[in-house]
Design a protein around this motif. Sequence first.
Motif, PDB file in Angstrom:
ATOM      1  N   ASP A   1      81.971  29.886 104.703  1.00  0.00           N
ATOM      2  CA  ASP A   1      83.235  30.369 105.262  1.00  0.00           C
ATOM      3  C   ASP A   1      84.210  29.212 105.491  1.00  0.00           C
ATOM      4  OD1 ASP A   1      81.600  29.295 107.222  1.00  0.00           O
ATOM      5  OD2 ASP A   1      82.129  30.782 108.759  1.00  0.00           O
ATOM      6  N   SER A   2      83.715  28.130 106.100  1.00  0.00           N
ATOM      7  CA  SER A   2      84.563  26.953 106.334  1.00  0.00           C
ATOM      8  C   SER A   2      84.982  26.317 105.014  1.00  0.00           C
ATOM      9  CB  SER A   2      83.822  25.926 107.194  1.00  0.00           C
ATOM     10  OG  SER A   2      83.512  26.466 108.454  1.00  0.00           O
ATOM     11  N   TRP A   3      84.041  26.248 104.069  1.00  0.00           N
ATOM     12  CA  TRP A   3      84.354  25.674 102.751  1.00  0.00           C
ATOM     13  C   TRP A   3      85.466  26.479 102.073  1.00  0.00           C
ATOM     14  CZ3 TRP A   3      84.017  28.277  98.129  1.00  0.00           C
ATOM     15  CH2 TRP A   3      84.250  27.516  96.982  1.00  0.00           C
ATOM     16  N   PHE A   4      85.387  27.814 102.158  1.00  0.00           N
ATOM     17  CA  PHE A   4      86.387  28.664 101.514  1.00  0.00           C
ATOM     18  C   PHE A   4      87.773  28.413 102.108  1.00  0.00           C
ATOM     19  CE2 PHE A   4      88.943  32.486 101.137  1.00  0.00           C
ATOM     20  CZ  PHE A   4      88.784  32.821  99.797  1.00  0.00           C
ATOM     21  N   ILE A   5      87.871  28.386 103.429  1.00  0.00           N
ATOM     22  CA  ILE A   5      89.160  28.152 104.092  1.00  0.00           C
ATOM     23  C   ILE A   5      89.688  26.763 103.742  1.00  0.00           C
ATOM     24  CG2 ILE A   5      90.289  27.853 106.336  1.00  0.00           C
ATOM     25  CD1 ILE A   5      88.311  29.951 107.446  1.00  0.00           C
ATOM     26  N   ARG A   6      88.799  25.771 103.811  1.00  0.00           N
ATOM     27  CA  ARG A   6      89.201  24.385 103.554  1.00  0.00           C
ATOM     28  C   ARG A   6      89.653  24.188 102.107  1.00  0.00           C
ATOM     29  NH1 ARG A   6      84.740  22.466 104.918  1.00  0.00           N
ATOM     30  NH2 ARG A   6      83.854  22.011 102.878  1.00  0.00           N
ATOM     31  N   THR A   7      89.043  24.904 101.177  1.00  0.00           N
ATOM     32  CA  THR A   7      89.360  24.748  99.758  1.00  0.00           C
ATOM     33  C   THR A   7      90.547  25.609  99.335  1.00  0.00           C
ATOM     34  OG1 THR A   7      87.016  24.332  99.307  1.00  0.00           O
ATOM     35  CG2 THR A   7      88.407  24.873  97.429  1.00  0.00           C
ATOM     36  N   MET A   8      90.580  26.858  99.806  1.00  0.00           N
ATOM     37  CA  MET A   8      91.596  27.803  99.365  1.00  0.00           C
ATOM     38  C   MET A   8      92.976  27.472  99.920  1.00  0.00           C
ATOM     39  SD  MET A   8      92.229  30.284  97.393  1.00  0.00           S
ATOM     40  CE  MET A   8      90.497  30.532  96.938  1.00  0.00           C
ATOM     41  N   THR A   9      93.054  26.940 101.134  1.00  0.00           N
ATOM     42  CA  THR A   9      94.353  26.667 101.761  1.00  0.00           C
ATOM     43  C   THR A   9      95.214  25.712 100.937  1.00  0.00           C
ATOM     44  OG1 THR A   9      93.437  27.092 103.968  1.00  0.00           O
ATOM     45  CG2 THR A   9      95.519  25.899 103.854  1.00  0.00           C
ATOM     46  N   PRO A  10      94.719  24.514 100.576  1.00  0.00           N
ATOM     47  CA  PRO A  10      95.561  23.626  99.774  1.00  0.00           C
ATOM     48  C   PRO A  10      95.858  24.176  98.374  1.00  0.00           C
ATOM     49  CG  PRO A  10      93.357  22.713  99.985  1.00  0.00           C
ATOM     50  CD  PRO A  10      93.442  23.866 100.930  1.00  0.00           C
ATOM     51  N   MET A  11      94.949  24.987  97.820  1.00  0.00           N
ATOM     52  CA  MET A  11      95.194  25.574  96.504  1.00  0.00           C
ATOM     53  C   MET A  11      96.373  26.542  96.562  1.00  0.00           C
ATOM     54  SD  MET A  11      91.344  26.252  95.046  1.00  0.00           S
ATOM     55  CE  MET A  11      91.955  26.898  93.494  1.00  0.00           C
TER      56      MET A  11
END
Length: 262
Positions: free
Chosen positions: A104-114
Amino acid sequence: MKTITQRYEELSNMNQINEKNDKLILECFHYKIFKEAPSATFKKNFKTDYGFDYPEHISDITDKLAKELQKRIKHLKEDEAFEEKCRVQRARKGYADADTWAIDSWFIRTMTPMLKRLRKYHCGYPSCFITDITDSVKTEEEDNEKWNQVLDRMIFLLNEMDEDKCTMKNPYAKEYHRINSGFRRKYGLLGEKAKTPEMLAEEENASGVRMCSAADFPNLYPTAQKVREDYIEFGKKIDEYRDKCKDEFFELFSKYFWCLWD
């Protein structure tokens, strides 16, 4: 008497470092353990972390402090090696094993800058936003703005889903942590210094150690229980809010999934 900063400036221009303390000074600056102009807060945090006042001068680095700093640097180097391992794994297979510890944290951390990059550099918009093909100049700007609003909303929702960045803050958090920090400093990490003989006997019979907080000792901290209840109750409201943001985000993510390209 030379200050730490003066010695660092001398060492940074040298090719070879032989002295143990000189190497320590360079590494401390490299890992931002020392600062050229430390603030009062930085000095306070330094004392909290190492149990020593911030070393203004070289002579302030005692053997005991040097050992504490060397331990910290060792841990930081281990963290760097671990991060490098993760980067290699991501380059090879698209993700690191550590990413699966909290997807969940990885998804938020990765998707936001994308999404932020897509929002900034996209040169088109989904065909579903086309409203009037007869006036392409006027509607292109309007339709493009509609797509921007969708992306902005998705980015906002991701930030709200992030536990650290969420704009909804717990008003009882500061008092809750203040009480318990003071409790731990005075009575130990587990509250062992405040435990009654009865509590210790229960732990011995249960073959386990209980981690106590200030709320467990109303005679010492009469307001702690109420503060904890308020803190927990408001924390539930924050969780509910973040969950609603998650649901709205994935509703938009699902709706425009095939449009997230440019």
